[in-house]
Design an enzyme around this catalytic site. Structure first.
Site, short mmCIF file in Angstrom:
data_model
loop_
_atom_site.label_atom_id
_atom_site.label_comp_id
_atom_site.label_asym_id
_atom_site.label_seq_id
_atom_site.Cartn_x
_atom_site.Cartn_y
_atom_site.Cartn_z
N ASP A 39 32.53 49.27 33.91
CA ASP A 39 33.97 48.20 33.42
C ASP A 39 32.99 47.52 32.33
O ASP A 39 32.00 48.06 33.00
CB ASP A 39 34.01 47.67 34.74
CG ASP A 39 35.18 48.20 35.76
OD1 ASP A 39 35.41 49.49 35.62
OD2 ASP A 39 35.21 47.83 36.22
N LYS A 61 37.71 46.56 29.25
CA LYS A 61 38.92 45.74 28.83
C LYS A 61 38.25 45.10 27.40
O LYS A 61 39.04 45.26 26.38
CB LYS A 61 39.06 44.81 29.56
CG LYS A 61 40.49 45.32 30.84
CD LYS A 61 41.23 44.29 31.06
CE LYS A 61 42.23 45.19 31.92
NZ LYS A 61 42.19 44.74 32.93
N MET A 174 41.55 36.11 39.74
CA MET A 174 43.17 36.78 38.22
C MET A 174 43.34 34.75 38.83
O MET A 174 44.56 35.07 38.32
CB MET A 174 43.39 37.56 38.37
CG MET A 174 42.30 38.68 38.17
SD MET A 174 43.09 40.37 38.15
CE MET A 174 43.36 40.54 39.67
N1 SAH Z 1 37.52 44.28 42.44
C1 SAH Z 1 37.51 42.93 41.84
C2 SAH Z 1 37.92 42.59 41.72
C3 SAH Z 1 38.59 42.66 39.80
S1 SAH Z 1 40.21 41.21 39.30
C4 SAH Z 1 36.26 42.34 42.99
O1 SAH Z 1 36.22 42.92 44.38
O2 SAH Z 1 35.40 41.50 42.78
C5 SAH Z 1 39.60 40.68 38.83
C6 SAH Z 1 39.02 39.13 38.57
O3 SAH Z 1 37.79 39.13 40.05
C7 SAH Z 1 38.54 38.47 37.75
O4 SAH Z 1 39.84 37.60 37.18
C8 SAH Z 1 38.24 37.36 38.59
O5 SAH Z 1 39.22 36.27 39.23
C9 SAH Z 1 37.14 38.03 39.64
N2 SAH Z 1 35.56 38.15 39.36
C10 SAH Z 1 35.07 39.68 39.01
N3 SAH Z 1 33.62 38.97 39.23
C11 SAH Z 1 33.36 38.05 38.87
C12 SAH Z 1 32.60 36.84 39.14
N4 SAH Z 1 31.06 37.40 38.90
N5 SAH Z 1 32.60 35.33 39.06
C13 SAH Z 1 33.74 35.16 39.41
N6 SAH Z 1 35.58 36.08 39.41
C14 SAH Z 1 34.61 37.16 39.42
#
Ligand code: SAH
Length: 257
Positions: A39, A61, A174
């Site tokens: 990703d 993305k 999100m």
């Molecule tokens: N699988 C991922 C989530 C994917 S959805 C997990 O378990 O973390 C993507 C969302 O995850 C983003 O829009 C945000 O809300 C959150 N996100 C992912 N990494 C982040 C980070 N380092 N800091 C803050 N939000 C994060």
């Protein structure tokens, strides 16, 4: 379902951002991979652990002009899995937490390729921890909910309304696009003084966070220029943070010493 062969894809959780927050098992899957499909949020430092001969494929993305659809990503994984022995699909946080990990698993599995899931530390857990907020604390809350702020339709999830009526710590991923609606729900259920924190890019060098209340958080987002990717944390545990923000006055005082 097709008969599985010895072809193997490892669906690996990369953790929230800090390259040291991957599991040993995840790291070992990366090291033996011939191809890694990753990703956009997966850090360069983490990818440095791949073997020099490993092919790195950014399917994120922010990969460039063309954003790959989920179907194109699925097909790419199978394309590489049928040509290379060890393929790792490296996903931010945990593959099964709003990561479409199971859709990928289903697609790959149906084509006779075995899949191993290696969990990761989700941003849902790491973001509060990165600013010292305990997800649970005895006497304060009995559960935490992890909710998407945006459904596939783009609308705010109805679960947010339900969660706002509970005493739970609510962790929203999100959620930045629907922040005003989220705030409105909590305003009605918990009142303007309910504590809120938002952590952007948690555990990375670009981490930024704010702490306020349902009444103040939207203004704080604007004045501190907070944006996605971010985790929203709502509940009394926010006030239990072990990390105290350095006041602007303190910074000025230190600068003048
Ligand atoms: N699988 C991922 C989530 C994917 S959805 C997990 O378990 O973390 C993507 C969302 O995850 C983003 O829009 C945000 O809300 C959150 N996100 C992912 N990494 C982040 C980070 N380092 N800091 C803050 N939000 C994060």
């Amino acid at each position: 379902m097709a008969k599985t062969t010895n072809l193997k894809v490892r669906l690996v959780g990369a953790g929230p951002g800090d390259p040291e927050l991957i599991t040993l098992k995840g790291l070992s899957a990366m090291k033996k991979a011939d191809v890694i499909l990753h990703d956009a949020l997966v850090s360069k430092e983490l990818l440095n652990h791949a073997s020099p001969s490993c092919k790195l494929v950014n399917v994120g993305k922010r990969a460039g002009k063309h954003t790959l659809s989920q179907d194109e990503i699925n097909r790419l994984i199978v394309f590489y899995a049928t040509r290379y022995k060890n393929v790792a699909r490296l996903k931010g946080g945990d593959p099964y937490v709003f990561g479409r990990g199971h859709e990928e698993l289903d697609y790959i599995h149906k084509r006779g390729i075995s899949v191993e899931i290696i969990p990761g530390i989700s941003s849902a857990i790491a973001a509060p921890a990165s600013v010292g907020i305990p997800l649970t604390k005895r006497g304060i809350n009995e559960s935490f909910w992890v909710i998407t702020g945006t459904c596939s339709s783009g609308e705010m999830s109805n679960d947010i309304r339900l969660a706002s009526q509970s005493g739970a710590t609510v962790i929203i991923l999100m959620g930045m696009n629907n922040l005003s609606q989220i705030v409105q729900n909590f305003y009605y259920s918990r009142g303007a003084d309910e504590p809120v924190a938002i952590v952007q890019r948690a555990t990375t060098a670009g981490q930024k966070s704010i702490r306020g209340t349902i009444g103040t958080i939207q203004q704080l987002v604007i004045s501190n220029k907070i944006s996605a990717p971010a985790v929203i944390i709502i509940g009394k545990v926010v006030n239990e943070s072990s990390i105290h923000e350095v006041l602007k006055e303190d910074l000025i005082r230190h600068a003048s010493i």
